[in-house]
Enzyme design. Structure first.
Site, PDB file in Angstrom:
ATOM      1  N   GLY B  80       0.469  -1.416   0.388  1.00  0.00           N
ATOM      2  CA  GLY B  80      -0.244   0.255  -0.084  1.00  0.00           C
ATOM      3  C   GLY B  80       0.804   1.515  -0.479  1.00  0.00           C
ATOM      4  O   GLY B  80       0.813   2.159   0.875  1.00  0.00           O
ATOM      5  N   GLU B 103       0.554  -1.239  -4.794  1.00  0.00           N
ATOM      6  CA  GLU B 103      -0.842  -0.002  -5.226  1.00  0.00           C
ATOM      7  C   GLU B 103      -2.154  -0.704  -5.414  1.00  0.00           C
ATOM      8  O   GLU B 103      -1.735  -0.905  -6.500  1.00  0.00           O
ATOM      9  CB  GLU B 103      -0.269   1.596  -5.127  1.00  0.00           C
ATOM     10  CG  GLU B 103      -1.523   2.184  -5.437  1.00  0.00           C
ATOM     11  CD  GLU B 103      -1.775   2.606  -3.476  1.00  0.00           C
ATOM     12  OE1 GLU B 103      -0.937   2.305  -2.840  1.00  0.00           O
ATOM     13  OE2 GLU B 103      -3.215   2.048  -3.746  1.00  0.00           O
ATOM     14  N   LEU B 104      -2.860  -0.511  -4.788  1.00  0.00           N
ATOM     15  CA  LEU B 104      -4.028  -1.328  -5.555  1.00  0.00           C
ATOM     16  C   LEU B 104      -4.757  -0.378  -6.864  1.00  0.00           C
ATOM     17  O   LEU B 104      -5.129  -0.195  -7.165  1.00  0.00           O
ATOM     18  CB  LEU B 104      -5.377  -1.511  -4.106  1.00  0.00           C
ATOM     19  CG  LEU B 104      -6.412  -1.628  -4.703  1.00  0.00           C
ATOM     20  CD1 LEU B 104      -5.606  -3.511  -5.463  1.00  0.00           C
ATOM     21  CD2 LEU B 104      -6.838  -3.050  -3.429  1.00  0.00           C
ATOM     22  N   SER B 137      -2.431  -6.620  -2.649  1.00  0.00           N
ATOM     23  CA  SER B 137      -1.102  -7.446  -2.032  1.00  0.00           C
ATOM     24  C   SER B 137      -1.887  -8.555  -0.927  1.00  0.00           C
ATOM     25  O   SER B 137      -1.365  -9.270  -0.613  1.00  0.00           O
ATOM     26  CB  SER B 137      -0.847  -6.490  -1.227  1.00  0.00           C
ATOM     27  OG  SER B 137      -1.212  -5.589  -0.577  1.00  0.00           O
ATOM     28  N   LEU B 156       2.448   0.863   6.046  1.00  0.00           N
ATOM     29  CA  LEU B 156       2.474   2.588   6.704  1.00  0.00           C
ATOM     30  C   LEU B 156       0.475   3.251   6.496  1.00  0.00           C
ATOM     31  O   LEU B 156      -0.056   3.002   5.537  1.00  0.00           O
ATOM     32  CB  LEU B 156       3.299   3.365   6.040  1.00  0.00           C
ATOM     33  CG  LEU B 156       5.083   2.680   5.730  1.00  0.00           C
ATOM     34  CD1 LEU B 156       5.918   3.819   5.284  1.00  0.00           C
ATOM     35  CD2 LEU B 156       4.777   2.566   7.784  1.00  0.00           C
ATOM     36  N   ASP B 159      -6.152   1.493   5.654  1.00  0.00           N
ATOM     37  CA  ASP B 159      -7.142   1.638   6.061  1.00  0.00           C
ATOM     38  C   ASP B 159      -7.283   1.433   6.636  1.00  0.00           C
ATOM     39  O   ASP B 159      -7.616   0.376   7.207  1.00  0.00           O
ATOM     40  CB  ASP B 159      -7.891   1.675   4.278  1.00  0.00           C
ATOM     41  CG  ASP B 159      -8.294   2.418   3.376  1.00  0.00           C
ATOM     42  OD1 ASP B 159      -7.011   3.571   3.774  1.00  0.00           O
ATOM     43  OD2 ASP B 159      -8.039   1.752   2.576  1.00  0.00           O
ATOM     44  N   THR B 234       6.847   9.957   4.493  1.00  0.00           N
ATOM     45  CA  THR B 234       4.795   9.755   2.755  1.00  0.00           C
ATOM     46  C   THR B 234       4.094  10.830   3.511  1.00  0.00           C
ATOM     47  O   THR B 234       4.365  11.976   4.407  1.00  0.00           O
ATOM     48  CB  THR B 234       4.367   7.898   4.060  1.00  0.00           C
ATOM     49  OG1 THR B 234       4.050   8.481   5.682  1.00  0.00           O
ATOM     50  CG2 THR B 234       5.307   6.666   4.155  1.00  0.00           C
ATOM     51  N   GLU B 235       3.552  11.088   2.339  1.00  0.00           N
ATOM     52  CA  GLU B 235       2.706  12.197   2.106  1.00  0.00           C
ATOM     53  C   GLU B 235       1.658  12.172   3.567  1.00  0.00           C
ATOM     54  O   GLU B 235       0.729  12.844   4.232  1.00  0.00           O
ATOM     55  CB  GLU B 235       1.959  11.937   0.522  1.00  0.00           C
ATOM     56  CG  GLU B 235       2.353  12.113  -0.295  1.00  0.00           C
ATOM     57  CD  GLU B 235       3.618  11.446  -0.557  1.00  0.00           C
ATOM     58  OE1 GLU B 235       3.360   9.691  -0.201  1.00  0.00           O
ATOM     59  OE2 GLU B 235       4.149  11.039  -1.567  1.00  0.00           O
ATOM     60  N   GLU B 236       1.119  10.623   4.040  1.00  0.00           N
ATOM     61  CA  GLU B 236      -0.173  10.441   5.183  1.00  0.00           C
ATOM     62  C   GLU B 236       1.020  10.994   6.325  1.00  0.00           C
ATOM     63  O   GLU B 236       0.291  11.573   7.134  1.00  0.00           O
ATOM     64  CB  GLU B 236      -0.566   9.210   5.319  1.00  0.00           C
ATOM     65  CG  GLU B 236      -1.424   8.692   4.424  1.00  0.00           C
ATOM     66  CD  GLU B 236      -3.212   8.954   4.856  1.00  0.00           C
ATOM     67  OE1 GLU B 236      -3.579   9.744   3.903  1.00  0.00           O
ATOM     68  OE2 GLU B 236      -2.632  10.018   5.751  1.00  0.00           O
TER      69      GLU B 236
END
Lengths: 435, 259
Positions: B80, B103-104, B137, B156, B159, B234-236
């Protein structure tokens, strides 16, 4: 477009309900069981009589299609399970049901550990549950004897589950082309978390798996699937040893218009006790294909096809270790427009199911005529549900038509065209609300 | 939005080539249970590494070198990976280690692909060890990696899936940890971080219950340079830091089974 969408949904809906008939032979040749729809029919080969099942477990009897049946390795126990979410465990000496376990979801596979201590079953979410049988579970963790989940395939329906001959592993196959080999720990109630290997190579769903071994030798895994192949695996290392394309061979036998791609899934496989032969049931093939299985050279090769009458396509195969009989059954339930009175099955037996090194390839076993079947009419009446050939023909003709399409559709992952996907996306409920 | 993308420190020259996020808008979530419509390798043998790491696998050589023990293998997986911030950060930290993001979401994967290509173009000799693949994944981990292949796995800010009925969609669960343990070598490290306390507890308790993982002592994680990246790369992570939010980490080591 709209019509096409509805039609597609209906067809696949019907196929998901479709339940092929199953056969299982007692490993020591004492009895044979056939399951079709909610009906479980057992014939006692020693007493030469149909068995009337009794139930002491306090649970109900099967009320919906049975999807999986299995004898334990020594034949003392038998398990049946299916769409009614019941797992029933039977003692085979009295054919009395000693346990009825209620699953939360429909059950797609069931197995009994080699020592008869555990029963495992797989539900529609791909979770494998384990129940301890008998009172010997006392020294384990305190348990109210409810099933515990021990591992799972992530949201993929398990099509087949088997314990390895040495009892160290559980093999599970699923619709996502995977076979998982899981180590069975000493205390499996805490879960089976260690994966020994994945056997990856099938390019479509895996419909059946079976362990095979030479006497005293190492064991191997056989698998069959929707990609019309039978594969031989070194399951300890997850290595594919050989692949046998059955499509090419069947293609030579069938008329050209009968070999549409999706009709040649492997429906069931059954190795001989000596590990030298594998019987293969193929959707659309009237007969059983025999493959020679050389576990030393690690090769699978086509041997011959034992053909049956045109309208007989076996849905399930089984053999016992003692007698050299291959039991085959054809039948189905849950088809559209099928009345319950029509739970007719057809049973055929192939004798000399072993590889006789002297006879070599010239010896062609033939299917026993009804008059040659051991125990004759008594057995056929008990397991087929009817002796009336005319009525059978009528029922089986409709089963035959359904079999050719439904067996594959039942297990295959649905594929939608690009346009259909876009259309479905546009019709999503959350988008509708926004408008 | 793009200004928050602090990890793209790829030098001034490449700035123009870097993809812009506004053209890769995607949903925040994707259903991990739906059947997929993208190609999946049948087995790890079919993963074409030359496509992902052309410098390590010059074309034409990929097949011939399969049996060679010296063939580099993917060692890190960022499950992810989102917009790829962690991969970019790790790339220079472990310049000789192959790593892949999974990544989905289709568009997000496209963005990461473009980002990596742009970074490679503007920094010759760098960022050749990272790549991204669009996959689910949760369903197909064993199709990509062999047993004991990975030394690090990253989860990381996954959801949270708050509803109990949706807990089976969480990327860390007892069931899925079996598969992660399978693809990780003994001694490998699994890194998880989230800003959702409930999920943090869930991931920690799953890992604690799992017999193939053990917690890593805090002093050890503090010395690990990777741990700093978890919340900064990471962005998050940056978003959480901007808002002054708390994060919850669980960092565990893959151990062999003790019975």
């Amino acid at each position: 477009m709209e019509d096409a969408a509805v039609e597609e949904a209906e067809v696949s809906g019907g196929a998901a309900e479709f339940a092929p008939a199953l056969v299982a032979a007692h490993p020591l040749g004492r009895s044979v069981a056939v399951a079709v729809g909610p009906e479980l029919r057992v014939f006692d080969l020693k007493a030469s009589s149909a068995v009337s099942l009794s139930d002491n477990s306090g649970g109900g009897s099967h009320s919906d299609a049975i999807r999986a049946i299995s004898f334990s390795a020594n034949g003392a126990l038998f398990a049946s399970a299916g769409d009614d979410k019941l797992v029933k465990v039977w003692k085979t000496d009295s054919w009395c049901c000693i346990r009825t376990i209620t699953s939360e979801k429909r059950v797609s596979a069931v197995a009994i550990s080699n020592d008869g201590t555990y029963v495992t079953f797989a539900d529609k979410f791909g979770v494998i549950w384990l129940v301890t049988m008998g009172e010997s579970g006392g020294e384990q963790e305190p348990t109210d004897n409810k099933p515990v989940s021990i591992f799972g395939h992530y949201c993929s329906i398990i099509t087949s589950m088997k314990f390895s001959p040495d009892g160290r592993f559980i093999a599970t196959a699923d619709r996502d082309f995977k076979i998982r080999i899981t180590s069975l720990p000493k205390k499996p109630l805490r879960g089976a978390h260690e994966i020994q290997s994945f056997c990856l190579g099938h390019t479509d769903f895996v419909s059946c798996i079976a362990f095979t071994c030479l006497s005293e030798g190492p064991s191997f895994l056989l698998s069959g699937g929707g990609d019309s192949t039978v594969r031989l695996w070194d399951y300890i290392n997850g290595c594919l040893l050989d692949t046998c394309q059955v499509r090419d061979k069947v293609g030579e036998l069938l008329e050209p218009n009968e070999t549409e791609d999706n009709n040649l899934s492997v429906a069931d496989i059954c190795p001989t006790n000596d590990g030298l032969l594998v019987a293969v049931a193929i959707q659309s093939l009237n007969g059983v294909m025999l493959l020679a299985c050389d576990l030393i050279a690690k090769k699978l090769s086509f041997l011959k096809v034992v053909t049956t009458e045109k309208c007989y396509i076996p849905t399930s195969l089984s053999s016992s270790f003692s007698a050299d009989l291959l039991w085959t059954v054809m039948g189905a339930s849950n088809m559209p427009n099928q009345a319950t009175s029509q739970l007719c099955t057809r049973l055929k037996i192939i004798p000399h199911f072993k590889k006789d090194p002297l006879a070599g390839c010239d010896h062609v076993p033939t299917v026993l005529e009804d008059s040659e079947v051991p125990h004759g009419e008594k057995l056929l009446l008990a397991l087929q549900g009817s002796l009336d050939i005319a009525k059978q023909e009528e029922v089986l003709a409709s089963v035959l038509a359904a079999l050719k399409v439904s067996m594959h559709k039942m297990l295959v992952k649905k594929h939608y065209s690009e346009e259909r996907r876009e259309q479905r996306k546009r019709g999503r409920n959350d988008k509708k609300i926004k408008k | 939005m793009a200004s928050g993308d602090g990890a793209n420190g790829g030098g001034g020259g490449g700035q123009g080539k870097l993809p812009r996020k506004r053209f890769y808008r995607a949903r925040a979530h994707s259903n991990p249970l739906s059947d997929s419509h993208f190609p999946i390798p049948i087995s790890p043998d079919e993963v074409d590494l030359s496509q992902h790491y052309p410098r390590y696998f010059p074309s034409g050589e990929g097949e011939a070198r399969q049996g060679d023990a010296a063939v580099p293998r993917i060692r890190f997986a960022d499950v992810g990976c989102g917009f790829g911030g962690l991969l970019v950060g790790l790339s220079t930290l472990f310049p000789d280690t192959l790593m892949i993001g999974m990544e989905l979401r289709d568009k997000v994967t496209e963005y990461v692909k473009e980002r990596i290509l742009a970074l490679r173009a503007s920094n010759p000799g760098k960022y050749d060890n990272i790549s991204v693949v669009r996959t689910n994944s949760m369903k197909y981990i064993p199709n990509y990696f062999r047993k004991a292949q990975l030394s690090k796995m990253f989860f990381l800010f996954p959801d949270p899936h708050f509803k109990e009925k949706n807990h089976r969609r969480r990327v860390i669960s007892m069931q899925l940890l079996d598969e992660y343990a399978y693809v990780m070598e003994v001694g490998g490290i699994i890194y998880t971080i989230t800003d959702v306390e409930e999920l943090g507890e869930w991931m920690r308790s799953c890992l604690e219950k799992h017999p193939l993982f053990e917690a890593i002592p805090e002093e050890e994680t503090k010395a690990d340079p990777v741990v700093k990246l978890l919340s900064t790369a990471t962005e998050e992570g940056q978003k959480v830091a901007r808002n002054g939010g708390q994060t919850f980490q669980a960092i565990f080591r893959r151990i062999s089974l003790q019975e």
